[in-house]
Structures are given as C-alpha cells and as structure tokens.
Enzyme design. Structure first.
Site, PDB file in Angstrom:
ATOM      1  N   CYS A  79      58.257 103.711  29.702  1.00 43.40           N
ATOM      2  CA  CYS A  79      57.610 104.085  28.429  1.00 43.40           C
ATOM      3  C   CYS A  79      56.084 104.098  28.482  1.00 43.40           C
ATOM      4  O   CYS A  79      55.470 105.142  28.285  1.00 43.40           O
ATOM      5  CB  CYS A  79      58.081 103.149  27.317  1.00 43.40           C
ATOM      6  SG  CYS A  79      59.844 103.345  26.972  1.00 43.40           S
ATOM      7  N   PHE A 103      51.113  89.962  25.242  1.00 40.81           N
ATOM      8  CA  PHE A 103      50.435  90.993  26.042  1.00 40.81           C
ATOM      9  C   PHE A 103      48.978  90.654  26.348  1.00 40.81           C
ATOM     10  O   PHE A 103      48.121  91.533  26.365  1.00 40.81           O
ATOM     11  CB  PHE A 103      50.526  92.367  25.326  1.00 40.81           C
ATOM     12  CG  PHE A 103      51.921  92.928  25.360  1.00 40.81           C
ATOM     13  CD1 PHE A 103      52.269  93.887  26.295  1.00 40.81           C
ATOM     14  CD2 PHE A 103      52.896  92.476  24.491  1.00 40.81           C
ATOM     15  CE1 PHE A 103      53.554  94.392  26.359  1.00 40.81           C
ATOM     16  CE2 PHE A 103      54.184  92.967  24.542  1.00 40.81           C
ATOM     17  CZ  PHE A 103      54.507  93.928  25.477  1.00 40.81           C
ATOM     18  N   GLY A 137      47.895  90.934  35.065  1.00 42.35           N
ATOM     19  CA  GLY A 137      48.955  91.035  36.078  1.00 42.35           C
ATOM     20  C   GLY A 137      48.720  92.215  36.985  1.00 42.35           C
ATOM     21  O   GLY A 137      47.585  92.578  37.283  1.00 42.35           O
ATOM     22  N   THR A 144      61.482 109.322  22.414  1.00 43.49           N
ATOM     23  CA  THR A 144      60.048 109.283  22.095  1.00 43.49           C
ATOM     24  C   THR A 144      59.487 110.685  22.297  1.00 43.49           C
ATOM     25  O   THR A 144      59.507 111.207  23.417  1.00 43.49           O
ATOM     26  CB  THR A 144      59.335 108.282  23.024  1.00 43.49           C
ATOM     27  OG1 THR A 144      59.956 107.010  22.849  1.00 43.49           O
ATOM     28  CG2 THR A 144      57.858 108.191  22.710  1.00 43.49           C
ATOM     29  N   LYS A 204      54.111 106.869  30.642  1.00 45.54           N
ATOM     30  CA  LYS A 204      54.277 108.257  30.188  1.00 45.54           C
ATOM     31  C   LYS A 204      53.794 108.442  28.748  1.00 45.54           C
ATOM     32  O   LYS A 204      53.262 109.493  28.405  1.00 45.54           O
ATOM     33  CB  LYS A 204      55.727 108.720  30.356  1.00 45.54           C
ATOM     34  CG  LYS A 204      56.685 108.286  29.276  1.00 45.54           C
ATOM     35  CD  LYS A 204      58.018 109.005  29.395  1.00 45.54           C
ATOM     36  CE  LYS A 204      59.049 108.457  28.428  1.00 45.54           C
ATOM     37  NZ  LYS A 204      58.715 108.527  27.021  1.00 45.54           N
ATOM     38  N   LYS A 221      59.755  94.803  34.986  1.00 46.79           N
ATOM     39  CA  LYS A 221      59.616  93.526  34.282  1.00 46.79           C
ATOM     40  C   LYS A 221      60.909  92.737  34.462  1.00 46.79           C
ATOM     41  O   LYS A 221      61.925  93.297  34.909  1.00 46.79           O
ATOM     42  CB  LYS A 221      59.277  93.741  32.805  1.00 46.79           C
ATOM     43  CG  LYS A 221      60.387  94.356  31.986  1.00 46.79           C
ATOM     44  CD  LYS A 221      59.968  94.331  30.524  1.00 46.79           C
ATOM     45  CE  LYS A 221      61.046  94.904  29.644  1.00 46.79           C
ATOM     46  NZ  LYS A 221      60.704  94.877  28.237  1.00 46.79           N
ATOM     47  N   GLU A 229      62.674 104.505  18.649  1.00 49.82           N
ATOM     48  CA  GLU A 229      63.313 103.246  19.053  1.00 49.82           C
ATOM     49  C   GLU A 229      62.265 102.291  19.627  1.00 49.82           C
ATOM     50  O   GLU A 229      61.430 102.691  20.431  1.00 49.82           O
ATOM     51  CB  GLU A 229      64.386 103.553  20.112  1.00 49.82           C
ATOM     52  CG  GLU A 229      65.150 102.348  20.573  1.00 49.82           C
ATOM     53  CD  GLU A 229      65.695 101.519  19.411  1.00 49.82           C
ATOM     54  OE1 GLU A 229      66.472 102.045  18.630  1.00 49.82           O
ATOM     55  OE2 GLU A 229      65.314 100.335  19.291  1.00 49.82           O
ATOM     56  N   PHE A 230      62.374 101.014  19.218  1.00 49.30           N
ATOM     57  CA  PHE A 230      61.386 100.021  19.665  1.00 49.30           C
ATOM     58  C   PHE A 230      62.019  98.927  20.519  1.00 49.30           C
ATOM     59  O   PHE A 230      61.398  97.890  20.740  1.00 49.30           O
ATOM     60  CB  PHE A 230      60.673  99.412  18.452  1.00 49.30           C
ATOM     61  CG  PHE A 230      59.839 100.418  17.706  1.00 49.30           C
ATOM     62  CD1 PHE A 230      58.558 100.734  18.136  1.00 49.30           C
ATOM     63  CD2 PHE A 230      60.354 101.080  16.610  1.00 49.30           C
ATOM     64  CE1 PHE A 230      57.793 101.681  17.472  1.00 49.30           C
ATOM     65  CE2 PHE A 230      59.593 102.032  15.933  1.00 49.30           C
ATOM     66  CZ  PHE A 230      58.307 102.336  16.365  1.00 49.30           C
TER      67      PHE A 230
HETATM   68  P1  NAD Z   1      67.529 107.430  30.286  1.00 51.57           P
HETATM   69  O1  NAD Z   1      66.997 108.322  31.345  1.00 51.57           O
HETATM   70  O2  NAD Z   1      67.991 106.065  30.624  1.00 51.57           O
HETATM   71  O3  NAD Z   1      68.727 108.158  29.535  1.00 51.57           O
HETATM   72  C1  NAD Z   1      68.720 109.504  29.146  1.00 51.57           C
HETATM   73  C2  NAD Z   1      70.135 110.027  29.305  1.00 51.57           C
HETATM   74  O4  NAD Z   1      70.202 111.331  28.723  1.00 51.57           O
HETATM   75  C3  NAD Z   1      70.588 110.148  30.750  1.00 51.57           C
HETATM   76  O5  NAD Z   1      71.800 109.465  30.927  1.00 51.57           O
HETATM   77  C4  NAD Z   1      70.779 111.673  30.938  1.00 51.57           C
HETATM   78  O6  NAD Z   1      71.839 111.986  31.824  1.00 51.57           O
HETATM   79  C5  NAD Z   1      71.085 112.100  29.518  1.00 51.57           C
HETATM   80  N1  NAD Z   1      70.856 113.511  29.232  1.00 51.57           N
HETATM   81  C6  NAD Z   1      69.833 114.307  29.639  1.00 51.57           C
HETATM   82  N2  NAD Z   1      69.989 115.546  29.122  1.00 51.57           N
HETATM   83  C7  NAD Z   1      71.115 115.523  28.376  1.00 51.57           C
HETATM   84  C8  NAD Z   1      71.779 116.495  27.569  1.00 51.57           C
HETATM   85  N3  NAD Z   1      71.321 117.746  27.461  1.00 51.57           N
HETATM   86  N4  NAD Z   1      72.919 116.124  26.942  1.00 51.57           N
HETATM   87  C9  NAD Z   1      73.407 114.885  27.065  1.00 51.57           C
HETATM   88  N5  NAD Z   1      72.818 113.916  27.797  1.00 51.57           N
HETATM   89  C10 NAD Z   1      71.679 114.239  28.437  1.00 51.57           C
HETATM   90  O7  NAD Z   1      66.388 107.369  29.185  1.00 51.57           O
HETATM   91  P2  NAD Z   1      66.068 106.154  28.186  1.00 51.57           P
HETATM   92  O8  NAD Z   1      65.288 105.120  28.890  1.00 51.57           O
HETATM   93  O9  NAD Z   1      67.303 105.804  27.436  1.00 51.57           O
HETATM   94  O10 NAD Z   1      65.048 106.896  27.209  1.00 51.57           O
HETATM   95  C11 NAD Z   1      65.492 107.873  26.284  1.00 51.57           C
HETATM   96  C12 NAD Z   1      64.351 108.144  25.326  1.00 51.57           C
HETATM   97  O11 NAD Z   1      64.070 106.956  24.572  1.00 51.57           O
HETATM   98  C13 NAD Z   1      63.031 108.523  25.991  1.00 51.57           C
HETATM   99  O12 NAD Z   1      62.349 109.425  25.179  1.00 51.57           O
HETATM  100  C14 NAD Z   1      62.269 107.201  26.052  1.00 51.57           C
HETATM  101  O13 NAD Z   1      60.879 107.375  26.067  1.00 51.57           O
HETATM  102  C15 NAD Z   1      62.723 106.564  24.750  1.00 51.57           C
HETATM  103  N6  NAD Z   1      62.672 105.090  24.745  1.00 51.57           N
HETATM  104  C16 NAD Z   1      63.049 104.386  25.845  1.00 51.57           C
HETATM  105  C17 NAD Z   1      63.023 103.000  25.822  1.00 51.57           C
HETATM  106  C18 NAD Z   1      63.392 102.187  27.038  1.00 51.57           C
HETATM  107  O14 NAD Z   1      63.027 101.005  27.076  1.00 51.57           O
HETATM  108  N7  NAD Z   1      64.093 102.739  28.017  1.00 51.57           N
HETATM  109  C19 NAD Z   1      62.634 102.328  24.646  1.00 51.57           C
HETATM  110  C20 NAD Z   1      62.289 103.083  23.535  1.00 51.57           C
HETATM  111  C21 NAD Z   1      62.321 104.477  23.588  1.00 51.57           C
END
Ligand code: NAD
Length: 401
Positions: A264, A253, A257, A121, A267, A325, A154-155
């Site tokens: 997400c 939603f 609560g 994101t 931030k 959650k 990603e959603f």
């Molecule tokens: P996360 O912290 O679980 O995973 C990120 C991974 O990237 C970590 O394992 C980290 O070690 C790795 N990383 C960092 N720098 C790196 C690099 N230079 N090379 C290789 N790997 C590297 O994060 P997440 O929750 O998967 O979120 C990732 C993105 O997706 C964010 O922008 C988040 O906002 C977005 N997003 C998250 C969700 C969710 O529900 N978690 C849903 C939709 C979108």
C-alpha cells in the site's frame, strides 16, 4: 444479505469471510483458478492471523463460497464489492485495468438492481469511471437496470486484518444516495455496535480519504528516518529521542527503521504524487516522502559497505525479517528485498530467516546459491564464515573472520 466479492486477495478474502461470519451469503470471485480451488478446500493462500478459522467456519456453515464464474457472481449479489489489485503503473499512477474489467463484467452480467462498492484503493474519480463503464455496457445491451456505485475504502492492516475488519475504527462510505447510505448502514450494522463508526461523504472525498491516511503514515515514517539519519551526524541517539509523549504526535509510526514497504504505502504515495502532477498542483512533500524512503531502504547496505568494503564476495550476511512487517508473509515492496538484491550485486551470501514468509521468499527467488533460508533463526550454516549480523533490521558488524 447476498454479497459478492470480486477479487479474493488480502482485502477481498478478509471482507468476504467476515461478512459471511455475521450471517450473510457471500460468494467470492477470483480469476485465479488455483486460488479458488484451494479456498474451496479451506486452504488459505496467505498468512493472516485468525483468517483461516473464519474462512473454514464460513465454508462449513454454507455462508461462504468461491468461484471463478464472474457472471454467477454478478447474478448472486445485491452488494457487489470490487476488491481487485490496483498496482502502480510505470509512471506511478494506479493501474485501474482490473477495476475497470470488473466494471465491464458487472455491466455485461447485471440482471437486477445492485450496489457496486469499490473497496480497492483508487484515485479520485474512479467511482465515476466505474459508473460510466457499467452504464455503457447496459446501453449496449439495451437494458435499463438501476444500479449505484459507492466508494468504501478499506483500512485493515495486514497482520491484524480480521480484527480490524470486525472492529473497525471507521467505516467510510462515499455516496450521494440516501438509499445507499441506509443499505450500507444495514450491511455494516454488525460491525458498528457500540458507537457509530460510519462516516458518510461524497465519493471523491471517500476515495481521497484512503490516500490521505496512507500518505500521512508514510510521512511520519520518512520524517523519523530523516531525523534518525541526522541524529547519527549529531552523535545523538534517536532511540532516546522519543516524541510520542506529545499527544499531538502520538506513539504510532514514530520508530525509525529500514523504510516502509508492503502493498500500500509505496504505491499509494506514488499514485497521489501522480495525481497532483496530473492536476498541475505542486506537491513536493509526496515526492520527498518517497525519496527519503527509497534512500532509507539502502541505508543498511551502505552501512555494511562502510564496515566491510564494496566487494562482499564470500561474506555471509544474516538477515532476520523478510516480510514487509511482522505477522504477514506479504513480500510486496519489502525493504528486505532491496537489501538482499543489493547484497547479491556485491556477491554476498544471505542467510535469512522469517517466522512466516519463508515460502513466499522461496516462491519469489527460487533456489539460488547465494540465499539460504534457515529453519533455525540462530543456527549458523556449517562451513560458512559469519562476517556481519543483521539483528532484525539493525546491523551489528563483526570483524571479518
Ligand atoms: P491482492 O493482489 O492480494 O488481491 C487481488 C485479487 O484480485 C487477486 O487474487 C487477483 O487474482 C484478483 N483479480 C484481479 N483481477 C480480477 C478480476 N478481473 N476479477 C476477479 N478477480 C480479479 O490485492 P489486495 O492486497 O487484496 O489489495 C486489493 C486492493 O485493496 C488494492 O487496491 C489495495 O491497494 C487495497 N488495499 C489493500 C490492503 C492490504 O493491506 N493488502 C489494505 C487496504 C486496501
């Protein structure tokens, strides 16, 4: 197809495992060597229903591999997904350090045409920045390898991430290239069978789409929490005030609560607010949504104080629900943390239970005398006074024993 996922966290691992399951050859890259070593052995570092089976199947079938070697990763994939974290900076902006580090690495190692797809994101304009960084690295190398950058936010929802990826309600692709559109259509074909879920748009609109969805959901939550607070003053019961039957509002939603949390919403609302500020556009609603949420996270503590007094020394509080959650062990920005930390400042003892987030809680807080993690959700620890109970996140105070 050959696919590389860079960043193997919640989003990257789910994306990689699901793309492997439909027959692609997926290499997942991460900088965290410990995580990669565990994944190679089929150990999943997060709790996500159904993910373990898909990962193990991918590994066993030879479709899913893991590495820390970014050069090998960039070489492997014709599709290079960026799925690294974009944590908030102090000013609320999205920290793009990891995304841009990946862009630099792609620029240094790319050796044949590829599509770089941003799944993280990111603020509007990031696809452009990623393109510039890769182009600059290629110029430095004196190479002219064609590449494209697309936005594919990603959603998925934690707790139902595999299901969401396999059966998405929409797949948003931001690109200006017809070739990329067709290749992305082919890539997502297995997840796009019974009706067309692909929505194409320009990259900035795709980037904004993710923030727009999250701020809309966060707004619904804050609005319901605001109404719940007012209802208490009006002697109305918010549980009876159900507005979901109106199809313009819907049932999702609308439940008050303890405030929203997770990796997400908090931030992303702040990042959008920052973005508006950067562009000198007044957007008071974003700040209000965040402000209401921050206040809501304090509500349970304030109710306890109102019932038991400012000083909670020796008071034992039961807390059910630690992750942000259900069905996840993700504790990032979880409201439970604000509550527990507030209670500890008042010298209370917390006796807590969560069906899946106990290890993560222990990892964050370590062993501490004022936190007992209970294996039984209902058992009171021997010798402890039980003065207040929090059922889920609803508090039913009892007289001091
Ligand atoms: P996360 O912290 O679980 O995973 C990120 C991974 O990237 C970590 O394992 C980290 O070690 C790795 N990383 C960092 N720098 C790196 C690099 N230079 N090379 C290789 N790997 C590297 O994060 P997440 O929750 O998967 O979120 C990732 C993105 O997706 C964010 O922008 C988040 O906002 C977005 N997003 C998250 C969700 C969710 O529900 N978690 C849903 C939709 C979108």
């Amino acid at each position: 197809m050959k696919i590389t996922i860079i960043g193997t966290g919640y989003v990257g691992l789910v994306t990689g495992a699901c793309l492997a399951q439909v027959g692609n050859h997926v290499l997942c890259i991460d900088v965290d060597a410990d995580k990669v070593a565990k994944l190679r052995r089929g150990i999943i570092p997060i709790h996500e229903p159904g993910l373990s089976a898909v990962v193990r199947e991918g590994i066993a079938g030879g479709h899913l591999t893991f590495s820390t070697d970014i050069a090998a990763g960039v070489e492997h994939g014709a599709f290079l997904f960026i799925a690294v974290g974009t944590p908030p900076d102090e000013d609320g902006s999205a920290d793009l350090r990891h995304v841009l580090a990946v862009a630099d690495a792609v620029g240094h190692h790319i050796c044949r045409p590829a599509i770089v797809i941003n799944k993280s994101t990111v603020p509007v304009g990031t696809a452009h920045k990623v393109r510039e960084r890769i182009a600059a690295a290629l110029r430095e190398r004196g190479e002219n390898i064609p590449f494209d950058v697309a936005s594919n936010p990603e959603f998925l929802k934690e707790g139902a991430a595999v299901e969401d990826f396999m059966k998405p309600d929409r797949i948003i692709i931001g690109t200006d290239s017809e070739v990329v559109r067709e290749r992305m259509r082919a890539l997502y074909a297995p997840f796009n069978r019974n009706h067309d879920r692909l929505i194409f748009m320009d990259p900035p609109s795709a980037e904004l789409s993710k923030y727009a969805a999250n701020v809309m959901l966060a707004t619904k939550i804050s609005l319901m929490n605001e109404l719940a607070g007012l209802a208490e003053h009006l002697s109305a019961d918010i549980e009876q005030v159900r507005i979901g039957a109106d199809p313009r509002i819907g049932y999702a939603f609308i439940y008050p609560g303890c405030g929203y949390g997770g990796p997400c919403f908090p931030k992303d609302v702040r990042a959008l607010e920052y973005s508006a500020r950067q562009h000198h556009y007044e957007a008071p609603l974003f700040a209000a949504v965040e402000g209401v949420n921050n206040r809501q996270k304090q509500v349970l503590e304030h109710k306890l104080v109102a019932a038991l007094g400012e000083d909670l020394t020796g008071v034992n509080i039961a807390l059910w629900g630690l992750a942000f959650k259900p069905n996840t062990d993700d504790m990032r920005d979880a409201p439970s943390r604000v509550l527990m930390e507030g209670l500890w400042c008042r010298c209370a003892q917390v006796q807590a239970y969560d069906p899946v987030a106990m290890d993560e809680t222990r990892r964050i807080y370590g062993e501490r005398a004022d936190l007992q993690l209970c294996t039984d959700p209902l058992r009171r620890l021997p010798g402890r006074r039980s003065t207040g109970h929090l059922y889920g996140m609803a508090i039913v105070p009892q007289p001091r024993l």
